[in-house]
Every structure is written in C-alpha cells, then in structure tokens.
Enzyme design. Structure first.
Site, mmCIF file in Angstrom:
data_model
loop_
_atom_site.group_PDB
_atom_site.id
_atom_site.type_symbol
_atom_site.label_atom_id
_atom_site.label_comp_id
_atom_site.label_asym_id
_atom_site.label_seq_id
_atom_site.Cartn_x
_atom_site.Cartn_y
_atom_site.Cartn_z
ATOM 1 N N ARG A 4 23.227 -60.850 -66.587
ATOM 2 C CA ARG A 4 21.987 -61.516 -67.019
ATOM 3 C C ARG A 4 20.722 -60.855 -66.490
ATOM 4 O O ARG A 4 19.682 -60.943 -67.093
ATOM 5 C CB ARG A 4 22.039 -62.981 -66.565
ATOM 6 C CG ARG A 4 23.110 -63.772 -67.301
ATOM 7 C CD ARG A 4 23.226 -65.169 -66.754
ATOM 8 N NE ARG A 4 23.657 -65.151 -65.360
ATOM 9 C CZ ARG A 4 23.561 -66.187 -64.547
ATOM 10 N NH1 ARG A 4 23.023 -67.314 -64.962
ATOM 11 N NH2 ARG A 4 23.971 -66.102 -63.298
ATOM 12 N N LYS B 123 42.364 -71.038 -42.534
ATOM 13 C CA LYS B 123 41.225 -70.255 -42.043
ATOM 14 C C LYS B 123 41.157 -70.414 -40.529
ATOM 15 O O LYS B 123 41.614 -71.421 -39.989
ATOM 16 C CB LYS B 123 39.927 -70.797 -42.657
ATOM 17 C CG LYS B 123 39.861 -70.642 -44.165
ATOM 18 C CD LYS B 123 39.397 -69.266 -44.504
ATOM 19 C CE LYS B 123 39.139 -69.132 -45.997
ATOM 20 N NZ LYS B 123 38.833 -67.758 -46.365
ATOM 21 N N HIS C 296 48.034 -67.349 -55.503
ATOM 22 C CA HIS C 296 48.694 -66.270 -54.766
ATOM 23 C C HIS C 296 50.041 -66.690 -54.157
ATOM 24 O O HIS C 296 51.044 -66.010 -54.308
ATOM 25 C CB HIS C 296 47.799 -65.769 -53.633
ATOM 26 C CG HIS C 296 46.440 -65.332 -54.080
ATOM 27 N ND1 HIS C 296 46.242 -64.629 -55.239
ATOM 28 C CD2 HIS C 296 45.216 -65.501 -53.528
ATOM 29 C CE1 HIS C 296 44.948 -64.372 -55.364
ATOM 30 N NE2 HIS C 296 44.306 -64.893 -54.349
ATOM 31 N N LYS D 81 49.729 -55.854 -55.057
ATOM 32 C CA LYS D 81 49.998 -55.259 -53.739
ATOM 33 C C LYS D 81 51.402 -54.664 -53.714
ATOM 34 O O LYS D 81 52.327 -55.196 -54.306
ATOM 35 C CB LYS D 81 49.844 -56.317 -52.641
ATOM 36 C CG LYS D 81 48.389 -56.700 -52.408
ATOM 37 C CD LYS D 81 48.265 -57.689 -51.292
ATOM 38 C CE LYS D 81 46.815 -58.096 -51.099
ATOM 39 N NZ LYS D 81 45.990 -57.013 -50.560
ATOM 40 N N ASP E 187 45.918 -61.709 -60.703
ATOM 41 C CA ASP E 187 46.151 -62.242 -59.364
ATOM 42 C C ASP E 187 46.405 -61.013 -58.499
ATOM 43 O O ASP E 187 47.487 -60.432 -58.548
ATOM 44 C CB ASP E 187 47.372 -63.163 -59.378
ATOM 45 C CG ASP E 187 47.592 -63.825 -58.028
ATOM 46 O OD1 ASP E 187 47.194 -63.222 -57.003
ATOM 47 O OD2 ASP E 187 48.138 -64.928 -57.984
ATOM 48 N N HIS E 188 45.397 -60.610 -57.743
ATOM 49 C CA HIS E 188 45.494 -59.295 -57.100
ATOM 50 C C HIS E 188 46.630 -59.203 -56.088
ATOM 51 O O HIS E 188 47.058 -58.119 -55.723
ATOM 52 C CB HIS E 188 44.153 -58.885 -56.480
ATOM 53 C CG HIS E 188 43.784 -59.666 -55.269
ATOM 54 N ND1 HIS E 188 43.066 -60.823 -55.342
ATOM 55 C CD2 HIS E 188 44.033 -59.459 -53.965
ATOM 56 C CE1 HIS E 188 42.896 -61.292 -54.120
ATOM 57 N NE2 HIS E 188 43.464 -60.478 -53.270
ATOM 58 N N LYS F 215 44.726 -62.234 -38.927
ATOM 59 C CA LYS F 215 44.865 -62.108 -40.381
ATOM 60 C C LYS F 215 46.262 -61.569 -40.678
ATOM 61 O O LYS F 215 46.636 -60.500 -40.193
ATOM 62 C CB LYS F 215 43.810 -61.131 -40.896
ATOM 63 C CG LYS F 215 43.826 -60.901 -42.393
ATOM 64 C CD LYS F 215 42.721 -59.909 -42.756
ATOM 65 C CE LYS F 215 42.810 -59.455 -44.194
ATOM 66 N NZ LYS F 215 42.561 -60.507 -45.161
ATOM 67 N N GLU G 102 44.292 -66.429 -41.970
ATOM 68 C CA GLU G 102 43.016 -65.692 -41.940
ATOM 69 C C GLU G 102 42.295 -66.048 -40.657
ATOM 70 O O GLU G 102 42.289 -67.209 -40.265
ATOM 71 C CB GLU G 102 42.163 -66.053 -43.162
ATOM 72 C CG GLU G 102 42.725 -65.494 -44.439
ATOM 73 C CD GLU G 102 41.809 -65.737 -45.635
ATOM 74 O OE1 GLU G 102 40.626 -66.031 -45.408
ATOM 75 O OE2 GLU G 102 42.312 -65.649 -46.755
ATOM 76 N N LYS H 198 40.547 -65.135 -61.349
ATOM 77 C CA LYS H 198 40.743 -66.502 -60.883
ATOM 78 C C LYS H 198 39.386 -67.100 -60.494
ATOM 79 O O LYS H 198 38.462 -66.323 -60.221
ATOM 80 C CB LYS H 198 41.729 -66.509 -59.718
ATOM 81 C CG LYS H 198 41.145 -66.022 -58.399
ATOM 82 C CD LYS H 198 41.948 -66.475 -57.219
ATOM 83 C CE LYS H 198 41.081 -66.359 -55.987
ATOM 84 N NZ LYS H 198 41.591 -66.897 -54.778
ATOM 85 N N ASP I 279 42.468 -72.678 -53.563
ATOM 86 C CA ASP I 279 41.988 -71.298 -53.463
ATOM 87 C C ASP I 279 43.134 -70.304 -53.313
ATOM 88 O O ASP I 279 43.077 -69.200 -53.866
ATOM 89 C CB ASP I 279 41.048 -71.178 -52.252
ATOM 90 C CG ASP I 279 40.418 -69.795 -52.164
ATOM 91 O OD1 ASP I 279 39.946 -69.298 -53.196
ATOM 92 O OD2 ASP I 279 40.425 -69.205 -51.063
#
Lengths: 346, 510
Positions: free
Chosen positions: B58, B359, B258, B199, B194-195, B364, B233, B165, B253
């Site tokens: 935009r 979280k 995932h 992997k 879905d990344h 991680k 994480e 997503k 999320d």
C-alpha cells in the site's frame, strides 16, 4: 633407487608401526575428551605421484570441514626398494564455533612391488559399515584391478588427466561389469554439472523449448586439457535429445534433421568455456569466462533476450571432489552417456 | 512439450519460470525471509531463469527505494552473503506495485503489468501469488485477484497461491478463509505454508521412520511409552510482539499449525507413495483421530495454560507476561501451553503424546522425543540403582538439528553398574554445509507444483476442530480451567508437571 622422502614428516602426524595403527588412533582420541570423532565414509586417496602424501594431507584437511570421514592416504613408488611406512593424525575443525570435530587420517607410503600389500593395507584399516569412497589420482595403473574395484562403493577419477582415456575407460567398464553397484564419478563430468543445469534450465523456457526440434548446430569451447569434459557434455546433449551419432561430430535428430557439432579447443578458455545450441532463429547459450565464478545463461531469439547468472563449477580437483561428496547419488546419468562418449572419443 | 535435458538431472520436481507477486511486500517477512530466500536460490543457480518478482503493497514507493530497502536487509540476513554480481541482475527482476489491497484499479494495473512481462517472456505466463500481508487483508486480496481474472491460468500455464499463516483464528474463520481461497484457486493450486515443514529434520522424519528398517517395527504402542514434542523459546514479547500475541496465544500461534504438523509426521502410517496427497492423506488421519477434549472438565484434565511471572532469562531480569509491552495487565492469553493428546488408532492406542510450547523458558529448543518402554527388569532390576530409564530417541528440529538415541550401558569396572549413554548425530557435524532456509525449499516446491510440504485444507480444519474445544473451554465456558503461573526462566508451571506425572511420566530435561 634411494628414497627422497624425509625421515620425519610432522605434517602427516605421528609415524606408527603398521600393526599398531588402530591402537595409536585410540590413544590419540583418549588424549582429549572434548573432541568428537565424526565419520560418514572411508575416503581413500591413491596417488603414484612423488610427494603427493603431503599435498593430499592438506587437501583432506580442507575436505573434512564439510565431509566427515576416515581418510586413508596412499602414495606408491614402485621404483624404490620395498618398504611400508604409516602415519596417523586427525584434522579438527570447530563445528558452529563450539565443538571440535575431528576426522582421522592414516597415511601410507608403499614402495617396491605393491599390488597385494596395497589392498591388504587399505582394507584392514577401513571403518566398518561405512562406505568406501576411492579417489584415484592420475592414470589408472596396473594396481587398479577388478578385485580392488569390487570393494569400492564410489570411485572418483579424473579422465582429463589420462593420456589414453579409451584404454582406461575400458578397464572402468570391466570393473563395472564385475561390480554393478560401483558408482563411478569422473571429475571431468563433474566439471560440467552447472553447464548441464544451465542448459536444462534454459530449455524450461517456452521459446527455447519450441526451438529444440530445430536445433541444427552445437558449438562447444573448451581449454586444451579438458577435451573429455567437452565430449561428455556433447554426449549428454545427444543422448538426452535422442540424437544419433553418424560420425565426425554429425548427428541426426529424431525428426531426421542433421546437427553439426563443433568442438573447439582454445588456450584462453575456462575448462569448459561455452556450450551453444542454435536453430536458425534461436540461440541458447551457457558460457564461462576464464576465472569467473559465474556462468552466463542466455537465450537469444530476435528481440527476445533472457540472461541470468548461476554459479560456475569449481575447477580444482579437491573442490570438485568436495562437491561430489556432498551430492552423492548413483550417477546413473554418467553411465547412460558413457557409450556415446566412448563413441565420440574414437 | 517436455524438456529432455531435465531428465535424470536432479531428484526433485522441476521449478518452472514464473512471476512471483508478493502481497505485503513492505513487511518484515518479505524483507527478512522471502527476498533473501529467492536471492539465495539465485546464488545457488536453483532459481529458474526468467523469474520476475513484483512487490505489491500500500505504501508509496519507487522501484529504486523498494530495492534499496531489500538490499539493506539482504546484506544482513542472507545465508550466502551478498554478491553484487548476482544481486544486480536479480534485483532488476524485482519491481514495486503500489496499490490498496481493496482497489480494483490496482489489480487491473497488476494484470496489465503481468501481461507485459508475459509478452516480454514470449507468452509464458506462470504466476505465483504469495500472500504475506496481515491476515485481515487475505479476503480482499483473494477476492480482487478473482475479480481481475488473475486466478485463471493461461492455457499451458499455472496460477498458484501461497498463503502464510495464520490460516484463520478458529475453525469458523479457517473454513471461511478456505472457502474464499478455494473460490479463487483450486485446492491443488493452493499452498498453505508452514515453514516448520521446510526444515531439514522435519523432512528427515519420514526418512528416519520409513527408510530405516529398525525403527518402524518398534514405532507403536507395544514398544513406545509416550512421545513428547517441545517447542521452547527464551524470548518474551520483545519488539512489540505482545500486540500480536495477545490475539493469538501459544495454542493458536504454535500448536494448531507447527506442532500438530510435527505430531502428524511422527504418528502417521506409511503413505502409499511420496506424492503430496499420498503423504497428506496419512497426516490428516492422525489429526482426525485425536481424541477431542470437548468439555471444560476434559480440558482441565488434559491441557495446562500458563503465563510467566517476572524472573531471569540468560542471567537478565525479565518482566512477567502481564507487564510486557502491548500486553493487557488483565490478559487471559496463555504464553505457555501443555497438552496431553491421545490418538485413537490401533497403532497408538494408550500411548499419550505431550506437546508443550512456552515463551520465556530457559532456552530456545524444538524437539521430538520418543520414549520407549523399559526392558523387563528380571535381569538388572535388582541391581543397586536399577536400570536408569529407558531408551529415548530425540529428533532435534532447532537450533542444533540432529538425532540422538539414549541407551543403557555398563560402566567399565569390576562391578555391574548401569548408566545411560547417548549416541548423537548432528547435521552440522556430519554434513558440514548449512541447510537451505526452509523458505527456499518451500518456494521452490511451489514453483515446481509439489505440495507435499504444505498443509491441505482438511488438515488445517481438523486441527482447528481440536483446538477450538480448548479455546472455548478457556474463554466461553462457565467453569473455565484456571490460568497457571511459572517464573520466567523456569521450565513451566507445576501443573504441567503434575499432568504428565499422572501417567507416570516426566517432561524431558532439555
């Protein structure tokens, strides 16, 4: 003839008695608990060139950054009186900046009559269960026998170094007959990998694809020492497109069109400098300027001009071997084009 | 007409030349992931010749300004560094197209621009629309693509869409989005990205299970005690993430997409072939077989939600969830979730699966651990200390991708004492070279028409069906299961430990 080989050779590590190689290797690992011993294959490197052990040890140091292996280096000199010396060392690299990952190297120097001793020496020090990749440097000598080939999983050769490729390839064919699961990887063939990818990619384009049936000229440029690479890519083009060789680099397409190939040796060319396929209106070309790290892919059809860059194949043998090791595969395409290549060699 | 030079060249489907249109081109995803992924494909010579990229967004921007912004980020994040010789021709194939997402004229001019590119390219008109915008614009973009006729492929060409997503926020919105997508594009031309599936270790899951004869015979309720999937994480809500997170929460999320995708790869039956639908047919059966936690009581028993309170991570003090930037002081959004799942199939009868995502955990790490049943204790059970735990196969997804197997071994010495030892395989150690980024593989797959690593409509909807029961119990029921708490930097709330302990199991210490 007396040996010029140095008595002490720290670059190769610790000199050890043949019977104690495994014991000494274990001691080497026990010295430092923090190291990780990694191995995905046995990599044997064979050379009859004097002084090759030191050079190959440096190559292995670089190769093991990306290819964990047990390296077995062999230098043969049949002119000297019979002797056998061995050294062990490990090449260690930091993995992800943290852990030191090491690969073992055993170096052998054999002199005198070697055939039987050589096989025994190499085979008794393989890491069990891991494949044997055998990099044969230089001409195929009498040491290369069917018995040897029968235990190799992957044989790496460089036919561009052969003075009589027809004779050497005949021996390779015999070895393949005896061991059909043997994977043969000619670095001359690896040298044109990105050219093949480039040509295939260009013929994804509809303009190039529609011109395929009308191709009547092929031009290939190569440096003087890489004629085999040029002939191999010519063989690949012909086999894949279904062209029949009618002698003198003239082919006939499936629709009966005559295709004239021109293979040109130029002193200032990259190993493979250019492959161009032309119909009357469309030129499809992949070219490589000497020393450039990129290939240029091009389609020209009147006003329509598409270009793109892609990575060039490495030129040095160690880099090609590294590429080959990381790619793996059965290399069935090479076997498929081999008869046509041998026909062109004539 | 086929391309004979492609035959036997590489063992993957062939990506075809196309024009990629990225919606939301000024966003972070485009700058940090998509353009670097396309550039790295170009560096590796994998990007088909003649790919053009149009950034649709935009904001007012000239091509040069857009390219400059892309270059700045690419220099920082590109896996292969930044090579001017490749970048310059690559970036000249990138142009900017300014338009509101709901402006008919913007799509009409996009169609014209695409036709011009096709004409320059001699009639080849493959188009890949990548919707990387904020989710509230998905409908507008898809409807306008249809209105402008851009969803229709020219003869001999294709038009595909990649959707980022979230695929909805619940079953209803997912069904609506899927309806809009499928009204515009065929399901076979729809690629829900879905990344995680891009992997390397996720792709290796099928290889590990079905190319190694030693695992599959053990991969069932007879030998496996339970399976844990952990996504930990250490980050919190830095960089204004709280705004987005407040609307989604850990369950929506991460778990809905995932982690349920990973679960389906771990638990699925062998597919009949490696085709996209062959694999996805088996994956969706797993999700469909999940026992539904469809009452607040069942949710309270099998799901734990929590928020972190102030604590320490990496030695630094961190605030509690409700004190984070852009998070409500009375927030009811979970920053941690642990779910106990049961898969009602013959293979998995009685085997609990545990998923936890949080979280501000100590580190991680994403991994799957398969816990095998203990060996009969007749021989070594009477030893002092007994047998120290069973075999555990760990598949590490990130960061240090690899596989390890824990076994029991005798400690050297004259007495008989047993200790666990670990056999460890690290991708980086064994294979050296870095793997391509997940987006590189997935974009190339979309160009090649291979949807194996993308989620299908029924997978997404079945996952939402499972998740919706939990969300409803948390937010709409009269007896809402409580929100637990844990100190930031610890391994989650006590309630999650108690949930898994009821089955006689314990969370794996990472």
């Amino acid at each position: 003839m007396s040996s010029n080989f140095p008595k002490s050779c720290p670059e190769l590590g610790i000199e050890v008695p043949i019977s104690e190689i495994e014991l000494e290797l274990r001691k080497l690992w026990e010295q430092d608990e923090a190291r990780t011993n990694a191995s995905l294959m046995n990599l044997a490197v064979y050379s009859e060139k004097p002084g090759s052990l030191l050079e190959n040890s440096r190559i292995i140091n670089s190769l093991t950054r990306d290819n964990a292996c047990r390296a077995i280096l062999v230098e043969i000199n049949r002119e000297e009186p019979a002797s056998l010396r061995a050294w062990i060392t490990a090449h260690c690299h930091l993995a992800q900046g943290q852990k030191s990952v090491c690969c073992e190297q055993i170096s052998f120097r054999l002199t005198g009559r070697v055939t039987g001793r050589f096989r025994n020496t190499v085979f008794s020090h393989l890491n069990s269960d891991l494949p044997l990749v055998f990099w044969w440097q230089g001409e195929l000598s009498e040491v290369f026998t069917e018995r040897l080939a029968s235990v190799i999983d992957r044989l790496i050769i460089d036919s561009s170094l052969w003075s009589q490729p027809q004779i050497s390839f005949a021996r390779i064919l015999e070895a393949l007959k005896a061991n059909p699961s043997l994977v043969v990887q000619d670095l001359a063939w690896t040298r044109c990998w990105q050219f093949r990818v480039g040509i295939a990619s260009l013929f994804d384009d509809t303009v190039a694809q529609s011109a395929l049936e009308g191709i009547d000229q092929v031009r290939i440029k190569h440096s003087p020492s890489h004629c085999n690479t040029a002939l191999q890519i010519m063989a690949w083009l012909a086999v894949q497109a279904g062209w029949k060789h009618q002698g003198n680099l003239t082919f006939e397409s499936k629709t009966g069109l005559k295709i004239h190939a021109q293979i040109e040796s130029c002193g200032d060319s990259a190993p493979l400098g250019m492959v161009e396929l032309s119909s009357g209106k469309v030129n499809v070309r992949v070219s490589h300027e000497k020393n450039s790290v990129h290939l240029l892919r091009e389609i020209e059809a009147g006003d329509y001009h598409v270009t793109s860059l892609s990575p060039a194949d490495p030129e040095a043998s160690p880099d090609l071997v590294a590429q080959q090791l990381s790619r793996g595969g059965k290399n069935s395409l090479f076997i498929k084009i081999l008869p046509m290549f041998l026909d062109l060699l004539k | 007409m086929s391309n004979p030079f492609r035959e036997d060249l590489v063992s993957r489907n062939r990506p075809e030349p196309c024009t990629v249109v990225i919606f939301g081109a000024t966003g972070d995803l485009t700058h940090r992931k998509l353009i670097p992924a396309l550039y790295n494909l170009a560096v590796d010579g994998e990007l088909p010749t003649g790919v053009n990229i149009i950034g649709f967004a935009r904001r007012e921007k000239a091509d040069e300004e857009f390219r400059k912004g892309l270059e700045e980020l690419n220099r920082k994040v590109s896996r292969n560094g930044h090579d001017e010789e490749v970048w310059n021709p690559f970036i000249h194939s990138v142009t900017y197209h300014q338009s509101e997402f709901s402006d008919d004229a913007g799509y009409a001019s996009l169609a014209k621009r695409l036709d011009e590119i096709d004409a320059e390219r001699g009639g080849k008109g493959n188009r890949l629309f990548y919707i990387a915008s904020a989710p509230e614009f998905f409908d507008d973009i898809l409807l306008h693509l249809k209105k402008a006729g851009l969803n229709e492929a020219k003869p001999g060409c294709w038009a595909r869409v990649i959707v980022e997503k979230p695929f909805g926020t619940d079953l209803k919105t997912a069904q609506h989005l899927n309806h809009v997508v499928n009204q515009t594009f065929n399901e076979s031309d729809t690629y829900r990205i879905d990344h995680y599936l891009g992997k390397e270790t996720a792709q290796n899951l099928m290889v590990l299970r079905f190319a190694n004869a030693i695992f599959e015979p053990l991969w069932n309720s007879k030998y496996i005690s339970h399976i844990q999937i952990t996504c930990a994480e250490n980050l919190g809500m830095e960089g204004g993430r709280g705004g987005y997170y407040e609307k989604s929460g850990a369950l929506r999320d991460m778990v809905q997409n995932h982690l349920l995708q990973l679960l389906s790869l771990v638990a699925m039956e062998p597919p009949t072939d490696l085709s996209a639908d062959g694999v996805r047919d088996e994956k969706v059966k797993v999700i469909r077989s999940l026992r539904q936690w469809d009452t607040p009581e069942k949710v309270a028993e099998n799901v734990v939600r929590a928020q972190y309170t102030a604590g320490h991570v990496d030695g630094n003090p961190v605030p509690g969830y409700r004190e984070e930037d852009r998070v409500s002081a009375s927030s009811e959004t979970e920053a941690y979730v642990a779910v106990r799942l049961l898969i009602d199939t013959w293979r998995w009868s009685g085997v609990p699966f545990y998923i936890r995502m949080g979280k501000r955990l100590p580190k991680k790490s994403t991994e799957i651990s398969v816990h095998f049943k203990d060996a009969p204790s007749v021989l070594f059970g009477a030893l002092p200390g007994g047998v120290p735990g069973g075999n555990v196969l760990v598949i590490r997804i990130q960061p240090d991708e690899g596989i390890s197997l824990r076994m029991v071994s005798k400690i050297p010495g004259t007495s008989l004492r047993l200790e666990p030892v670990k056999m460890d395989f690290h991708y980086a150690t064994s294979f050296g070279k870095g793997s391509p980024e997940a987006y590189e593989r997935l974009i190339l797959d979309a160009m090649a028409g291979d949807a194996t690593l993308f989620a299908r409509r029924d997978e997404v909807e079945e996952a939402w069906r499972f998740i919706d029961h939990i969300e409803r119990a948390w937010h709409e029921s009269d007896n809402k299961p409580p929100m637990a708490e844990f100190v930031a930097g610890s391994w989650g709330p006590r309630e999650a430990d108690e949930m898994i302990q009821k089955d006689g199991n314990a969370w794996r210490r990472l």
